[in-house]
Design an enzyme around this catalytic site. Sequence first.
Site, PDB file in Angstrom:
ATOM      1  N   ALA A   5     -26.444   6.012-106.513  1.00 49.36           N
ATOM      2  CA  ALA A   5     -25.262   6.687-107.043  1.00 49.36           C
ATOM      3  C   ALA A   5     -25.473   8.188-107.213  1.00 49.36           C
ATOM      4  CB  ALA A   5     -24.847   6.060-108.373  1.00 49.36           C
ATOM      5  N   ASP A  65     -25.383  10.759-116.437  1.00 50.52           N
ATOM      6  CA  ASP A  65     -26.182   9.742-115.756  1.00 50.52           C
ATOM      7  C   ASP A  65     -26.569   8.614-116.701  1.00 50.52           C
ATOM      8  OD1 ASP A  65     -27.576   8.433-113.726  1.00 50.52           O
ATOM      9  OD2 ASP A  65     -29.433   9.510-114.124  1.00 50.52           O
ATOM     10  N   CYS A 115     -38.586  14.820-106.505  1.00 48.84           N
ATOM     11  CA  CYS A 115     -39.765  14.220-105.876  1.00 48.84           C
ATOM     12  C   CYS A 115     -41.047  14.989-106.184  1.00 48.84           C
ATOM     13  CB  CYS A 115     -39.597  14.146-104.361  1.00 48.84           C
ATOM     14  SG  CYS A 115     -38.426  12.892-103.811  1.00 48.84           S
ATOM     15  N   MET A 150     -41.013  12.902 -95.717  1.00 47.92           N
ATOM     16  CA  MET A 150     -40.469  14.255 -95.909  1.00 47.92           C
ATOM     17  C   MET A 150     -39.543  14.565 -94.740  1.00 47.92           C
ATOM     18  SD  MET A 150     -40.254  16.889 -97.773  1.00 47.92           S
ATOM     19  CE  MET A 150     -39.367  18.408 -97.468  1.00 47.92           C
TER      20      MET A 150
END
Length: 701
Positions: A198, A321, A629, A669
């Site tokens: 989402a 969120d 990340c 990546m």
Amino acid sequence: MRGLGFAAFAALALAGCNMGPKEPTLATDGVTDAMLAAGNGEEWLTYGGDYDEQRFSPLNQITDANVGELGLAWSADLDTARGQEATPLMHDGTLYISTAWSMVKAYDAKTGALKWAYDPEVPRSKLVEVCCDAVNRGVALYGDKVYVATLDGRLVALDQKTGKVAWSKLTIPEGSHMAITGAPRIVKGRVLIGSAGAEYFTRGYLAAFDAQTGDELWRFYTVPGDPSKPQEGKHLDAAVKTWSGDFWKLGGGGTVWDSITYDPKTDLVYFGTANAEPWNPAYRNTDGAGDSLYTASIVAVKPDTGEYAWHFQETPEDRWDFDSNQQITVTDLNIGGKTRRVVMHAPKNGFFYVLDAATGKFISGKPFVDGINWASGLDPVTGKPNVNPEAKYELTGKPFVGVPGAVGAHSWTPMSYSPTTGLVYIPTNNTPQYYAHDPDWEPGTTGFQLGIDVSGGNIPADKAVRDATKAALNGALVAFDPVAGEIRWKVPQSSPTNGGTLATAGNLVFQGTSTGEFRAYTADTGKQLWSFPTQTGVLAAPMTYAIDGAQYVAVLVGWGGVWDVSAGKLGGGITPNVSRLLVFKLGAKGSLPPLKPTPALVLDPPAPAGTPEQIALGEKLYSNSCSVCHGISAVAGSLNPDLRHSATLGQKDLWQKVVHDGLLAENGMVAWKDQFSREQIEAMRTYVLKRANEDKALEGK
């Protein structure tokens, strides 16, 4: 949006409507519906232990009187160095687990001998479309099959004895940005599964598949589609009135990435839905239409047809969120002198909800953590939150530091409920989040699509600030009374995102910690009785089973998940990843091999480069796209590369080949050329260079 496969979604839905509901063949051998409903304790047959998802075991060989004698019976190293989040299942002497990258393994539950292993070979490039590591939360058992949902959207049925593939179905549109991290559930011969994503312009749903053939039986969409076209269900005709503008072009969100619970007494399936997409309402409700149904909600449907029964929206028009995908538990409670069948839920937003299981009517909602500042409380009749005006950052134009933050007061790590004590045991977090409206945001095609700017929340290279930040980020194991709406006891923990819990009839609660312990507490008072050094952080929830009169407790360990990949070492509580399955029993004397020392990396970056304007742009772009990340403030965790140490940092051309062109796509990546220009990607490099040099100076002090 481009490449997101909405046309394929529509075709699937219309085809399902034309076919009408089908009746699957029920299992009569192996794992049956009756066995799943019984949850007798000898075996652990479904993700939450039984249909009610209480994660309570009636086994009582291990008790508060003898748990100190618990020892390691056996362990198994796993061939993946990502976060481990699955709950093992046990049937007929075999322990089944899923690991990161959706791999499945079967072990002899008594000896630990590996029986078989299955690798679905998920492309590593899929990682860019997964918010929170390449994790998988578990498998399902039914008949003679094991079911796993893979990160790249497949539902796979395996033979329980051999691990051979019986069938495999793609459940998401080909090429979509969806993924699957959750465990399937079995209901009346149907395999139920949703999807994650989402943050990536996706449209949420829950779907049911025939357990024998994999044929799709129904699909329930959680958010509306194109308002100019017929909706796939009457529930969406009502929902579309709560959205505005071209919301449907951005997907809408509302994914069903974890919680799915079936209650045979009401014959309803309850599931939670994720945040609306984008997070920022300014970009999805352009005229302030309202609540964005059915995001951040609990929804109930009929399992035979997927027909809507009721919903309760916990966070209307969610902009923080605040997913409602956390475990949904069903039980009977004595409320006001009457026994009521209820749904219990502790979502991200910090309030513990008790709802009528048959109707969804609000019964109560009380805080299970301290410091909530996005709302002053819930309406005592409707349960609707009283939202604080300053929390609506898109309207105020000012940043808002929210408590809880996006990690949630309670994230996916499962809670447990003990009918013996009447308490719910919740792994809680204290992780504030910086939110700010981004006036420059435009929809893209790669990475998070949130509409907010988080760069103002970066942590400077200042030791005092960093120490204070780590001290402010923590967690707790909370024992909550759902009838009184009060915390009965609490165990503070030095870092957030600790493991899920297991309650047993031995007056025990088991939980692993992010700092590397597996612990047992008394269920009635919270006194710690036992611990085992796991050598790594624990995210997963434990389970228990019995073979030949001996009770075992099993837990997957291995650090990773959202806190590692996004908070980095600045978030505290980061331990190395050592992925293992650990199994304990009374009197066992096993031990783990010594940890191999991890060499310390010394920062030695090239000289800073770039103009102040260029660096400022790079900070904003990195923070909003790369930090998820590679860590906030360019400080990575233990799983993903720390770009401050990257060999590409001093080589502009090589940096472009990796980030712009996708030189390392097979390692996860992927190319960002469709999202950013070469000039923007160079700006990111100058920002990481700046941070690397600042941190080098800090380390030298």
